[in-house]
Design a protein around this motif. Structure first.
Motif: not given
Length: 263
Positions: A28, A32, A188, A192-196, A198-199, A202-203
Motif C-alpha cells: 500500500r 502511494i 501506518f 490507521n494513519n495512512w493519511s499522514v 498520503e497528505k 501530495e504536498k
C-alpha cells in the motif's frame, strides 16, 4: 567565484524515504509513493520474507520496481551481539539472497534496531555496503558526512507536514537541503494513519526544484561530487565518476560531465 553544487538536472533540494522490515504493508505504501512519483528505499530481511505478514520473495522484483531494495540483516539481529563471523554471515547472506530475488546489486542498508559501532561499520564496508541508515533523527536537512552512519531527518510521525513547509521554503543560503524520512510501513496499518503519508506526498510532490531519489542514488551522486578533482583556482575539474555533476557558476548552470571540464 567557486562552484555551488546542485542536485541532478540543477535541482536545488532532494528528498528520500527509507522503510524497514518488508511487511505486506509495503504494498500500500508503494502505491502511494508511485501515485505521487516519490522514490524510496526498502530495507528487507531476506530470512524473514515469505513468513505470514511479510512480502513474498518471488514478488520483490515487480513490487519494488522503480525503488531500491536494500539490506536490513538476514534475520534482523542485533548486530552488536554477533561474533565477527556471525555479522559477516548476517549481512553477506542478506545481500546474496536479495540480489538473487531482484537481479540487481544490493549495496545499501539500515541498521536493525539502530545498533552500530565503528567495528560494524568497517565490516559492512568490507562486505560491499555503500551506506547504512541509523534511527537517530537530526531534525535537519543536511547531507551526511559519513554515509555509513547516515542519520535521517525524522520519522514519519514527527511533524512531517510542518517540516515540509520549512523544506519547500528553504532560504537561498541553505545549500543542497536533503529531507530524509524513515519508518516502517506496518506502523501506518497499526495506527490507521495512512493519511499522514498520503497528505505529505501530495504536498511535497511534483516540485520542479526537488530531486526525488532513492538512498543509493543520493549516496552515489554526493560521493561523485566529493571525488571531483579540482584545480587550485577552481576553474578546472575532472569528474572521476560515471554520472554528470551539476553546479552553478557565476549565475549559470553547469553540467560537469564525466571527464575533464574547463570553465
Amino acid at each position: 567565484m567557486c562552484l555551488e553544487f546542485l542536485y541532478p538536472e540543477a535541482k536545488k533540494k532532494a528528498i528520500t524515504f527509507s522503510y524497514d522490515d518488508g511487511q505486506v504493508y509495503d504494498e500500500r505504501l508503494i502505491d502511494i509513493f508511485n501515485k505521487y512519483h516519490m522514490k524510496a528505499t526498502f530495507h528487507l530481511n531476506s530470512g524473514i520474507l515469505n513468513k505470514e505478514g511479510y512480502v513474498k520473495s518471488n514478488a520483490l522484483k515487480e513490487l519494488y520496481k522503480g525503488h531500491e531494495v536494500a539490506c536490513h540483516g538476514k534475520n534482523h539481529k542485533y548486530l552488536g551481539q554477533l561474533t565477527k563471523e556471525q555479522l559477516i554471515n548476517e549481512i553477506w547472506e542478506d545481500r546474496k539472497n536479495l540480489e538473487g530475488y531482484i537481479e540487481q546489486p544490493v549495496v545499501g542498508m539500515s541498521y536493525a534496531f539502530g545498533e552500530y559501532s565503528m567495528g560494524i561499520k568497517q565490516t559492512l564496508a568490507q562486505l560491499g555496503i555503500k551506506y547504512s541508515r541509523t534511527v537517530e533523527s537530526t531534525q535537519g536537512f543536511g547531507i551526511p558526512g559519513d554515509f555509513m552512519c547516515w542519520h535521517p531527518t525524522c520519522h514519519h510521525n514527527d511533524s512531517i507536514m510542518e517540516k515540509a513547509d520549512v523544506f519547500l521554503n528553504m532560504p537561498e543560503y541553505m545549500k543542497s537541503p536533503l529531507f530524509y524520512i524513515w519508518g516502517h510501513s506496518f506502523e501506518f496499518g497499526r495506527e490507521n494513519n495512512w493519511s499522514v503519508i498520503e497528505k505529505f506526498c501530495e504536498k511535497i510532490s511534483f516540485k520542479e526544484d526537488v530531486w526525488y531519489a532513492t538512498n543509493l542514488e543520493i549516496e552515489h551522486y554526493i560521493n561523485a561530487m566529493r571525488h571531483l578533482t579540482v584545480s587550485t583556482d577552481e576553474k578546472m575539474y575532472i569528474n572521476n565518476a560515471d554520472i554528470s555533476i551539476w553546479a552553478e557558476y557565476e549565475g549559470a548552470v553547469i553540467e560537469l560531465k564525466p571527464g575533464y571540464t574547463k570553465l
